[in-house]
Design an enzyme around this catalytic site. Structure first.
Site, mmCIF file in Angstrom:
data_model
loop_
_atom_site.group_PDB
_atom_site.id
_atom_site.type_symbol
_atom_site.label_atom_id
_atom_site.label_comp_id
_atom_site.label_asym_id
_atom_site.label_seq_id
_atom_site.Cartn_x
_atom_site.Cartn_y
_atom_site.Cartn_z
ATOM 1 N N GLU A 131 0.871 -1.174 0.000
ATOM 2 C CA GLU A 131 0.000 0.000 0.000
ATOM 3 C C GLU A 131 0.909 1.225 0.000
ATOM 4 O OE1 GLU A 131 -3.869 1.542 2.576
ATOM 5 O OE2 GLU A 131 -2.184 0.634 3.648
ATOM 6 N N GLU A 223 -8.204 10.720 2.813
ATOM 7 C CA GLU A 223 -8.411 9.767 3.898
ATOM 8 C C GLU A 223 -8.687 10.527 5.184
ATOM 9 O OE1 GLU A 223 -6.481 5.823 6.057
ATOM 10 O OE2 GLU A 223 -5.475 6.711 4.319
#
Length: 236
Positions: A131, A223
């Protein structure tokens, strides 16, 4: 399958955080709505995770549904918006699937977090499962304070710190897995600019951090983690 209620607002309307009237449509998923109504602004409140395509761009919206009060909307082209309040954890935005190492990503917009949040180029690779984040701006928490530093480099007008961390038994594109996170964190925050992604791939490689050889999605993402805020971004 449980039927979910979604709201669709016309492109000319003020974003759905206002009192502008909207058309309510029954659908089983965000994907179904995108297919049925590709030329409208899509608004999703407290929605489950979803991926798909919209106006020529790949989109991803993930949330842990931990009491999330999150509104995600998508407009024309690469435009998307978030508003959130006292959210759990969410991440999403627009971009491409698959990603690639040589993409030059242009973006612009406004980003106003209150608490823990990132604005980043974000994506995944497989083989190995990685990620990655190229953080262009952040809220109250600097991710460089919670990961292992691997140096720094200069790209697109700023110094970036290189970091690596490991997530144990956490959600991923392949379910619950243990995987590494690669980070580039920009020291001079911004909400508009260009990310020359190849510079980050090369800097990570020089620091001993190698992305996988199978590319999954690559998006400009917002996010949030137990925070509030708003963002309206366009990626090109």
């Amino acid at each position: 399958m449980q039927i979910l209620t979604w709201a669709l607002a016309a492109l000319a309307a003020i974003p759905a955080v206002t009192a502008a009237p909207v058309e309510t449509v029954e659908a089983s998923s965000m994907d179904e709505l995108v297919e049925r109504s590709p030329n409208v602004t899509l608004v999703a409140r407290g929605t489950p995770s979803s991926t798909g395509t919209h106006n020529g761009f790949y989109y991803s919206h993930w949330t842990d549904n931990a009491g999330a009060d999150v509104t995600y909307s998508m407009g024309g082209g690469g435009q998307f918006s978030y508003t959130w309040r006292n959210s759990g954890n969410f991440v999403g935005g627009k971009g491409w699937n698959p990603g690639n190492a040589g993409r030059v990503i242009n973006y612009s917009g406004s980003y106003s977090p209150q608490g823990n949040s990132y604005l980043a180029v974000y994506g995944w690779t497989r083989n190995p499962l990685i990620e990655y984040y190229v953080v262009e701006s952040f809220g109250s928490y600097n991710p460089s304070s919670g990961a292992t530093n691997r140096g720094s480099f200069t790209s697109d007008g700023s110094t970036y710190d290189i970091l690596v961390s490991t997530r144990y038994n956490q959600p991923s594109i392949d379910g619950t897995k243990t995987f590494q996170q690669f980070w580039s964190v920009r020291r001079n925050k911004r909400a508009s600019g260009t990310v020359t992604f190849a510079n980050h791939v090369n800097a990570w490689r020089n620091a001993g951090l190698n992305l996988g050889n199978q590319w999954n999605y690559q998006i400009l993402a917002v996010e949030g983690y137990h925070s509030s805020g708003s963002a309206s971004m366009t990626v090109r």
